[in-house]
Write a protein that holds these residues in place. Structure first.
Motif, PDB file in Angstrom:
ATOM      1  N   ALA A   3       0.810  -1.218   0.000  1.00 13.69           N
ATOM      2  CA  ALA A   3       0.000   0.000   0.000  1.00 13.69           C
ATOM      3  C   ALA A   3       0.843   1.267   0.000  1.00 13.69           C
ATOM      4  N   PHE A   4       2.108   1.180   0.388  1.00 18.73           N
ATOM      5  CA  PHE A   4       2.960   2.373   0.447  1.00 18.73           C
ATOM      6  C   PHE A   4       3.634   2.700  -0.875  1.00 18.73           C
ATOM      7  N   CYS A   5       3.278   1.980  -1.959  1.00 15.03           N
ATOM      8  CA  CYS A   5       3.866   2.311  -3.251  1.00 15.03           C
ATOM      9  C   CYS A   5       2.852   2.134  -4.375  1.00 15.03           C
ATOM     10  N   ARG A   6       3.204   2.708  -5.530  1.00 14.97           N
ATOM     11  CA  ARG A   6       2.370   2.576  -6.728  1.00 14.97           C
ATOM     12  C   ARG A   6       3.298   2.556  -7.935  1.00 14.97           C
ATOM     13  N   LEU A   7       2.753   2.124  -9.055  1.00 19.70           N
ATOM     14  CA  LEU A   7       3.548   2.079 -10.273  1.00 19.70           C
ATOM     15  C   LEU A   7       3.834   3.489 -10.765  1.00 19.70           C
ATOM     16  N   ALA A   8       5.055   3.705 -11.232  1.00 19.90           N
ATOM     17  CA  ALA A   8       5.448   4.971 -11.834  1.00 19.90           C
ATOM     18  C   ALA A   8       5.909   4.679 -13.255  1.00 19.90           C
ATOM     19  N   GLU A   9       6.196   5.716 -14.001  1.00 21.71           N
ATOM     20  CA  GLU A   9       6.537   5.560 -15.412  1.00 21.71           C
ATOM     21  C   GLU A   9       7.706   4.602 -15.642  1.00 21.71           C
ATOM     22  N   ASN A  10       8.789   4.777 -14.911  1.00 18.91           N
ATOM     23  CA  ASN A  10       9.982   3.946 -15.115  1.00 18.91           C
ATOM     24  C   ASN A  10      10.369   3.139 -13.884  1.00 18.91           C
ATOM     25  N   GLY A  11       9.410   2.859 -13.006  1.00 19.35           N
ATOM     26  CA  GLY A  11       9.713   2.122 -11.785  1.00 19.35           C
ATOM     27  C   GLY A  11       8.562   2.211 -10.816  1.00 19.35           C
ATOM     28  N   LEU A  12       8.877   2.635  -9.586  1.00 14.20           N
ATOM     29  CA  LEU A  12       7.867   2.725  -8.537  1.00 14.20           C
ATOM     30  C   LEU A  12       7.920   4.089  -7.854  1.00 14.20           C
ATOM     31  N   ALA A  13       6.793   4.485  -7.285  1.00 12.14           N
ATOM     32  CA  ALA A  13       6.720   5.682  -6.449  1.00 12.14           C
ATOM     33  C   ALA A  13       6.386   5.220  -5.036  1.00 12.14           C
ATOM     34  N   LEU A  14       7.170   5.642  -4.072  1.00 11.32           N
ATOM     35  CA  LEU A  14       6.956   5.278  -2.669  1.00 11.32           C
ATOM     36  C   LEU A  14       6.420   6.473  -1.904  1.00 11.32           C
ATOM     37  N   PHE A  15       5.608   6.183  -0.918  1.00 13.62           N
ATOM     38  CA  PHE A  15       5.132   7.211  -0.002  1.00 13.62           C
ATOM     39  C   PHE A  15       5.913   7.024   1.291  1.00 13.62           C
ATOM     40  N   VAL A  16       6.605   8.087   1.715  1.00 13.67           N
ATOM     41  CA  VAL A  16       7.512   8.007   2.854  1.00 13.67           C
ATOM     42  C   VAL A  16       7.230   9.141   3.819  1.00 13.67           C
ATOM     43  N   ARG A  17       7.244   8.829   5.117  1.00 12.38           N
ATOM     44  CA  ARG A  17       7.178   9.862   6.151  1.00 12.38           C
ATOM     45  C   ARG A  17       8.579   9.976   6.725  1.00 12.38           C
ATOM     46  N   LEU A  18       9.189  11.125   6.546  1.00 15.47           N
ATOM     47  CA  LEU A  18      10.579  11.334   6.941  1.00 15.47           C
ATOM     48  C   LEU A  18      10.677  12.120   8.236  1.00 15.47           C
ATOM     49  N   THR A  19      11.517  11.621   9.140  1.00 23.73           N
ATOM     50  CA  THR A  19      11.827  12.331  10.371  1.00 23.73           C
ATOM     51  C   THR A  19      13.300  12.731  10.314  1.00 23.73           C
ATOM     52  N   PRO A  20      13.589  14.036  10.142  1.00 25.85           N
ATOM     53  CA  PRO A  20      14.979  14.494  10.123  1.00 25.85           C
ATOM     54  C   PRO A  20      15.524  14.668  11.541  1.00 25.85           C
ATOM     55  N   ARG A  21      16.808  14.970  11.636  1.00 21.04           N
ATOM     56  CA  ARG A  21      17.487  15.207  12.923  1.00 21.04           C
ATOM     57  C   ARG A  21      17.346  14.020  13.869  1.00 21.04           C
TER      58      ARG A  21
END
Length: 105
Positions: A3-21
């Motif tokens: 569920a955290f990804c979908r097909l993209a034109e030349n691969g995959l697109a991921l949905f990411v929640r990023l925590t910096p620091r």
């Protein structure tokens, strides 16, 4: 397909929640937002200034998935915690590697 990804034109697109620091660079599995969207949770040591955290995320994902850094790019949400990251490559191989990463966390 996870569920955290979908097909993209030349691969995959991921949905990411990023925590910096963060204290370390890591992918910590999957989670859901309040509205039901699924995403990968990632942490990086870099600060969210001048694209440093985004670059660290791209490098972390490339290393974890086993693709060149040039194959990973933040495509959406550059200034947000919730990001869309595109990974170029063979979709089948990328899915196998992503499932392993998500299951191992």
């Amino acid at each position: 397909m996870p569920a955290f990804c979908r097909l993209a034109e030349n691969g995959l697109a991921l949905f990411v929640r990023l925590t910096p620091r963060s204290a370390r660079d890591a992918i910590e599995g999957t989670a859901e937002t309040a509205d039901g969207r699924c995403h990968l949770k990632a942490r990086v040591r870099a600060v969210p200034e001048n694209g440093k955290a985004n670059a660290a995320l791209e490098k972390l994902l490339a290393k974890q998935i086993g693709v060149p850094s040039s194959a990973v790019s933040v495509a959406g949400g550059a200034t947000s915690r919730l990001k869309t990251v595109e990974i170029r490559g063979d979709r089948g191989e990328l899915l196998i590697r992503l499932r392993a990463i998500a299951a191992g966390q």
